[in-house]
Scaffold this active site. Structure first.
Site, PDB file in Angstrom:
ATOM      1  N   ALA A  42       0.680  -1.227   0.166  1.00 28.98           N
ATOM      2  CA  ALA A  42      -0.365   0.448  -0.306  1.00 28.98           C
ATOM      3  C   ALA A  42       0.593   1.340  -0.292  1.00 28.98           C
ATOM      4  CB  ALA A  42      -1.022  -0.227   1.545  1.00 28.98           C
ATOM      5  N   ARG A  96      -7.420  -0.999   9.517  1.00 32.20           N
ATOM      6  CA  ARG A  96      -8.641  -1.720  10.269  1.00 32.20           C
ATOM      7  C   ARG A  96      -8.290  -0.537  11.792  1.00 32.20           C
ATOM      8  NH1 ARG A  96      -6.398  -7.132  10.078  1.00 32.20           N
ATOM      9  NH2 ARG A  96      -4.609  -5.812   9.691  1.00 32.20           N
ATOM     10  N   LYS A 131      -2.751  -8.603  -6.253  1.00 33.00           N
ATOM     11  CA  LYS A 131      -2.459 -10.365  -6.633  1.00 33.00           C
ATOM     12  C   LYS A 131      -2.009 -10.959  -5.314  1.00 33.00           C
ATOM     13  CE  LYS A 131       1.842 -11.507  -5.663  1.00 33.00           C
ATOM     14  NZ  LYS A 131       2.270 -11.125  -4.484  1.00 33.00           N
TER      15      LYS A 131
HETATM   16  N1  LIG Z   1       2.103  -6.360  -6.783  1.00 34.39           N
HETATM   17  C1  LIG Z   1       3.799  -6.380  -5.648  1.00 34.39           C
HETATM   18  O1  LIG Z   1       5.035  -6.211  -6.092  1.00 34.39           O
HETATM   19  C2  LIG Z   1       3.082  -7.086  -4.524  1.00 34.39           C
HETATM   20  C3  LIG Z   1       4.020  -6.944  -3.103  1.00 34.39           C
HETATM   21  C4  LIG Z   1       4.182  -7.553  -2.561  1.00 34.39           C
HETATM   22  C5  LIG Z   1       3.175  -7.565  -1.682  1.00 34.39           C
HETATM   23  N2  LIG Z   1       2.082  -8.093  -3.056  1.00 34.39           N
HETATM   24  C6  LIG Z   1       0.099  -8.157  -2.844  1.00 34.39           C
HETATM   25  O2  LIG Z   1      -0.334  -7.401  -1.526  1.00 34.39           O
HETATM   26  C7  LIG Z   1      -1.170  -8.128  -0.220  1.00 34.39           C
HETATM   27  C8  LIG Z   1      -0.477  -7.270   0.957  1.00 34.39           C
HETATM   28  O3  LIG Z   1       0.918  -7.329   1.087  1.00 34.39           O
HETATM   29  P1  LIG Z   1       1.963  -6.862   1.921  1.00 34.39           P
HETATM   30  O4  LIG Z   1       2.791  -7.032   1.431  1.00 34.39           O
HETATM   31  O5  LIG Z   1       1.795  -5.030   1.457  1.00 34.39           O
HETATM   32  O6  LIG Z   1       1.275  -7.533   3.456  1.00 34.39           O
HETATM   33  P2  LIG Z   1       1.538  -6.814   4.296  1.00 34.39           P
HETATM   34  O7  LIG Z   1       2.778  -5.526   4.337  1.00 34.39           O
HETATM   35  O8  LIG Z   1       1.527  -7.775   5.881  1.00 34.39           O
HETATM   36  O9  LIG Z   1      -0.037  -5.830   4.745  1.00 34.39           O
HETATM   37  C9  LIG Z   1      -1.725  -6.701   4.502  1.00 34.39           C
HETATM   38  C10 LIG Z   1      -2.030  -4.523   4.860  1.00 34.39           C
HETATM   39  O10 LIG Z   1      -3.643  -5.275   4.726  1.00 34.39           O
HETATM   40  C11 LIG Z   1      -4.153  -4.852   6.186  1.00 34.39           C
HETATM   41  N3  LIG Z   1      -5.192  -6.633   6.400  1.00 34.39           N
HETATM   42  C12 LIG Z   1      -5.944  -6.228   6.913  1.00 34.39           C
HETATM   43  N4  LIG Z   1      -6.402  -7.642   7.475  1.00 34.39           N
HETATM   44  C13 LIG Z   1      -5.805  -7.872   7.616  1.00 34.39           C
HETATM   45  C14 LIG Z   1      -5.243  -8.945   8.907  1.00 34.39           C
HETATM   46  N5  LIG Z   1      -5.453 -10.254   9.156  1.00 34.39           N
HETATM   47  N6  LIG Z   1      -3.955  -9.692   9.049  1.00 34.39           N
HETATM   48  C15 LIG Z   1      -2.959  -8.417   8.083  1.00 34.39           C
HETATM   49  N7  LIG Z   1      -3.482  -7.759   7.770  1.00 34.39           N
HETATM   50  C16 LIG Z   1      -4.652  -6.974   7.598  1.00 34.39           C
HETATM   51  C17 LIG Z   1      -3.705  -4.385   6.582  1.00 34.39           C
HETATM   52  O11 LIG Z   1      -3.614  -2.810   7.805  1.00 34.39           O
HETATM   53  P3  LIG Z   1      -4.761  -2.493   8.004  1.00 34.39           P
HETATM   54  O12 LIG Z   1      -4.467  -2.834   9.507  1.00 34.39           O
HETATM   55  O13 LIG Z   1      -4.261  -0.542   7.944  1.00 34.39           O
HETATM   56  O14 LIG Z   1      -6.249  -2.394   7.429  1.00 34.39           O
HETATM   57  C18 LIG Z   1      -2.055  -4.398   7.082  1.00 34.39           C
HETATM   58  O15 LIG Z   1      -1.631  -3.470   6.769  1.00 34.39           O
HETATM   59  C19 LIG Z   1      -0.939  -9.948  -0.661  1.00 34.39           C
HETATM   60  O16 LIG Z   1      -2.428 -10.115  -1.632  1.00 34.39           O
HETATM   61  C20 LIG Z   1       0.151  -9.803  -1.625  1.00 34.39           C
HETATM   62  O17 LIG Z   1       0.420 -10.755  -2.552  1.00 34.39           O
HETATM   63  C21 LIG Z   1       2.016  -7.196  -3.808  1.00 34.39           C
END
Ligand SMILES: NC(=O)c1ccc[n+]([C@@H]2O[C@H](COP(=O)([O-])OP(=O)(O)OC[C@H]3O[C@@H](n4cnc5c(N)ncnc54)[C@H](OP(=O)(O)O)[C@@H]3O)[C@@H](O)[C@H]2O)c1
Length: 327
Positions: free
Chosen positions: A16, A37, A97
């Site tokens: 994000a 959240r 994704k």
């Molecule tokens: N395009 C790319 O290169 C790329 C790279 C990495 C990840 N991704 C994708 O992006 C998504 C998120 O990955 P990320 O690496 O950003 O993950 P992350 O750093 O763990 O962040 C996930 C975010 O989702 C929210 N969330 C909502 N429900 C949750 C739950 N039950 N447990 C944990 N977090 C929850 C949280 O935000 P709040 O607490 O603020 O609600 C958390 O900050 C995944 O589907 C992944 O496949 C894509």
């Protein structure tokens, strides 16, 4: 829609933040709001990224009348619920994704977007990067003859952490869905949807796949081999072999900065495809284009292909015995 497209970001995690930085580099888009959240996390994200409004729930973000499109950046296990929430509030969605944990979930998301006539796209950002644009041009021009074999891998060794989304079954953990989607989407892009899917792999101590290889038959006697890992350091490269030559994507195969083209005489031509800044902005540009043109899906990542990718991953999961909670 001549004014800048106003994005809402659902979640405040790693990707994000990168997306917000990417949008900041565009002049026809702006991150207008963020939802979390937690109201505190939303406010902190807004302060850090110069976002005007923060919301303490994804529902409030979806209901924000001054948001044109939502980027869903939660873990895979919540993509379906978070996307449906936004679509039901009338918002187009760019969803990270993989689109969902399963083909059943992806099918419900696509059906809802189509029922409501709203834009939906799986965020396969690689396809909008200069190297992938060049790859598609080369294939379209028949540079290596009919492609018959795609081999690609993406993986690294991460420390086992049962709470991290990579390892947690409840968050949709495992190599296949998180990383395997990149080699699989490449095979699908080049060869079309598979006609048969097989897989082998190893499930680790937390119950998710730490190493997986998916081998698929594709139409026309073509084969795709996709490997992914979260406990093994893979080269993260790709090779497309055609009847008259091959195309190589260097590491990282989802964000390459050049393309190699090998001919039957052994000569290799390197085509540089550089870009500056955050690569996620290229997919945002495509979303802007689609929204301004009134399109409900992108021809570069069509929804039927996202459904096919989800079905391929379902079949691979069945082959290696990977199930998520509730399945
Ligand atoms: N395009 C790319 O290169 C790329 C790279 C990495 C990840 N991704 C994708 O992006 C998504 C998120 O990955 P990320 O690496 O950003 O993950 P992350 O750093 O763990 O962040 C996930 C975010 O989702 C929210 N969330 C909502 N429900 C949750 C739950 N039950 N447990 C944990 N977090 C929850 C949280 O935000 P709040 O607490 O603020 O609600 C958390 O900050 C995944 O589907 C992944 O496949 C894509």
């Amino acid at each position: 829609m001549d004014d800048p497209i106003r994005w809402g970001i659902a979640a405040t995690g790693r990707i994000a933040a990168q997306f917000a930085t990417g949008i900041a580099g565009l002049d026809d888009g702006v991150v207008a709001a963020v939802g979390s959240r937690s109201a505190e996390r939303a406010a902190a994200f807004a302060a850090e990224h110069g976002v005007a409004r923060s919301h303490g729930s994804y529902a409030d973000l979806a209901a924000d009348p001054d948001v044109d499109v939502v980027y869903v950046a939660s873990p895979h296990a919540f993509h379906e619920a978070d996307t449906l929430l936004c679509l039901d509030a009338g918002k187009p969605v760019l969803c990270e994704k993989p689109l969902a944990l399963s083909a059943a979930q992806a099918g419900r998301m696509v059906a809802r977007a189509r029922e409501r006539g709203l834009f939906l796209m799986e965020a396969i950002w690689s396809r909008f990067l200069p190297a992938y644009v060049e790859l598609r041009r080369l294939l379209g021009a028949g540079a290596v003859g009919p492609p018959r074999l795609v081999e690609a891998d993406f993986g690294f060794r991460a420390p086992v952490d049962p709470a991290h989304r990579l390892f947690a079954p409840g968050l949709g953990g495992g190599a296949l869905l998180d990383l395997g989607i990149y080699p699989l989407q490449l095979a699908s892009l080049v060869l079309g949807p598979p006609t048969r899917v097989t897989a082998v792999g190893h499930l680790g101590e937390t119950g998710v796949d730490e190493l997986v290889t998916v081998a698929c038959d594709h139409p026309g006697g073509a084969v795709g081999v996709a490997k992914a890992a979260i406990r093994v350091a893979l080269p993260c490269t790709a090779r497309i072999s055609g009847e008259d030559g091959w195309i190589g994507l260097p590491a990282f195969m989802h964000t390459p900065l050049h393309v190699d083209v090998g001919g039957p005489d052994g000569a290799v031509e390197r085509i540089d495809c550089p870009y500056d800044g955050v690569g996620l902005r290229f997919e945002a540009v495509e979303v802007h284009r689609c929204l301004r043109a009134g399109l409900t899906e992108s021809p570069v990542v069509p929804l039927d292909e996202s459904l096919s990718l989800a079905a391929t991953m379902d079949a691979a999961r069945a082959a290696i015995g990977l199930r998520y909670p509730g399945e």
